[in-house]
Design an enzyme around this catalytic site. Structure first.
Site, mmCIF file in Angstrom:
data_model
loop_
_atom_site.group_PDB
_atom_site.id
_atom_site.type_symbol
_atom_site.label_atom_id
_atom_site.label_comp_id
_atom_site.label_asym_id
_atom_site.label_seq_id
_atom_site.Cartn_x
_atom_site.Cartn_y
_atom_site.Cartn_z
ATOM 1 N N HIS A 1 7.888 -1.965 2.274
ATOM 2 C CA HIS A 1 7.475 -0.572 2.120
ATOM 3 C C HIS A 1 8.650 0.361 1.822
ATOM 4 O O HIS A 1 8.635 1.113 0.840
ATOM 5 C CB HIS A 1 6.777 -0.078 3.388
ATOM 6 C CG HIS A 1 5.584 -0.892 3.787
ATOM 7 N ND1 HIS A 1 4.793 -1.560 2.880
ATOM 8 C CD2 HIS A 1 5.038 -1.137 5.005
ATOM 9 C CE1 HIS A 1 3.824 -2.187 3.526
ATOM 10 N NE2 HIS A 1 3.952 -1.945 4.812
ATOM 11 N N HIS B 1 0.810 -1.219 0.000
ATOM 12 C CA HIS B 1 0.000 0.000 0.000
ATOM 13 C C HIS B 1 0.844 1.271 0.000
ATOM 14 O O HIS B 1 0.355 2.340 -0.367
ATOM 15 C CB HIS B 1 -0.968 0.005 1.194
ATOM 16 C CG HIS B 1 -0.318 0.217 2.527
ATOM 17 N ND1 HIS B 1 0.344 -0.774 3.196
ATOM 18 C CD2 HIS B 1 -0.248 1.317 3.316
ATOM 19 C CE1 HIS B 1 0.801 -0.302 4.341
ATOM 20 N NE2 HIS B 1 0.466 0.963 4.449
#
Length: 339
Positions: free
Chosen positions: A84, A22
């Site tokens: 990430h 995300h």
């Protein structure tokens, strides 16, 4: 990762597989390509000729409440850094793609990953916040294992890219829970002017990309102080600040998962992780994890809940040439961010 990808290929082609990270759909991460390659004069600054070091920092002010059982089996490196923050690093370091097509962009990201050296365990500090062992779930796990958890809730690791653009520039990745603030920041610190330069000893300029909270891009530069009595050498660090929400009058920006779900529906794979990206990221971190967890069985440094992390981490970061500067005192300005 390879085993999982192999099993998926029996049922889905790569173009039908959308591996979600995300962070790739966060507003400022989506802006990295635009910042670098739509603004050509700014893009030229992303080079070892100008950059002293690059910092990519993730901080959470909370601990592992409610997730201790899961987190203890993974740790901060697997949970945050390998995925990430590594994705952010590729976008900061990559060369311009042949086009904005998904495969061209991902090709350049893979090239970056292939050029990253294995991480030297001596250039990694891990920590665990005070009180972690008191979590009820951790107590149960400790009882089962028969020893206190060595799971890191904090880590700093230094990486180098073996290519012409970034040769010799340390990429300093930092992630931690139970920190003093909650934020994710990319900070490019420029090289210091020579000691005998025109304006004397001055702070290094910085380009800072605040991914969260309150997305912003700001450039810390020197400016002459105004006033009748000010001399030519009277300069002070200030900022050129782009606050996206103010500038574009946005009431809200889409949540990362909103953007990714929309992209899946559209069949757009630009913001998803390709199989070779995933495997290259694990190639970088697997030897480090093997060293920390098996060969050394390293005990994490302790740090206070709500602090900056272990003192050894700051010492490592400082040894890479990073320098901290005090704020100018202007209230509410972006330079108040510290990582």
């Amino acid at each position: 990762a390879k085993e999982l990808s192999e099993s998926l290929t029996k049922h889905l082609s790569e173009s039908e597989t959308f591996r979600i990270d995300h962070y790739l759909a966060k507003t400022l991460v989506l802006n990295l390509l635009t910042l670098r390659f739509a603004n050509r004069e700014l893009g030229h600054l992303f080079h070892g000729h100008h950059i002293a070091n690059v910092r990519i920092t993730f901080k959470e002010a909370i601990g592992v409440q409610g997730r201790a059982g899961y987190f203890d089996g993974y740790g901060i490196i697997r949970d945050i850094m390998q995925n990430h923050l590594m994705q952010v690093l590729t976008l900061v370091a990559m060369e311009a793609p042949a086009s904005l097509g998904a495969e061209d962009v991902r090709d350049e990201k893979v090239k970056v990953l292939k050029q990253i050296r294995p991480i030297d365990p001596k250039e990694c500090v891990i920590g665990q916040y005070d009180g972690y062992q008191d979590d009820p779930d951790i107590k149960k796990l400790n009882a089962q294992k028969g020893y206190a958890s060595r799971c890191p809730t904090f880590a700093v690791a230094v990486m180098y890219l073996d290519n012409e653009r970034w040769s010799g520039v340390p990429f300093i990745m930092k992630a931690g829970k139970a920190m003093e603030v909650q934020q994710t920041i990319v900070r490019l610190q420029f090289k210091k002017a020579p000691s005998g330069s025109l304006f004397g000893d001055q702070p290094q300029n910085e380009l800072v990309i605040r991914i969260q909270p309150n997305e912003a891009i700001y450039y810390k530069i020197l400016a002459k102080l105004p006033g009748l009595t000010q001399r030519a050498k009277d300069v002070q660090q200030t900022v050129l600040d782009l606050d996206l929400k103010k500038r574009f009058e946005l009431r809200r920006t889409p949540e990362a998962y909103e953007k990714l779900i929309h992209d899946v529906i559209q069949g757009e794979s630009h913001n998803f992780v390709r199989r070779d990206e995933l495997e290259e990221a694990w190639r970088i971190f697997d030897p480090l994890l093997e060293s920390l967890e098996v060969k050394e069985a390293r005990t994490p440094e302790r740090y206070a809940f709500g602090s900056r992390g272990p003192l050894k981490a700051d010492a490592l970061i400082d040894s890479m040439g990073f320098r901290r500067y005090t704020v100018t005192g202007v209230p509410g300005f972006a330079e108040d961010d510290f990582d």
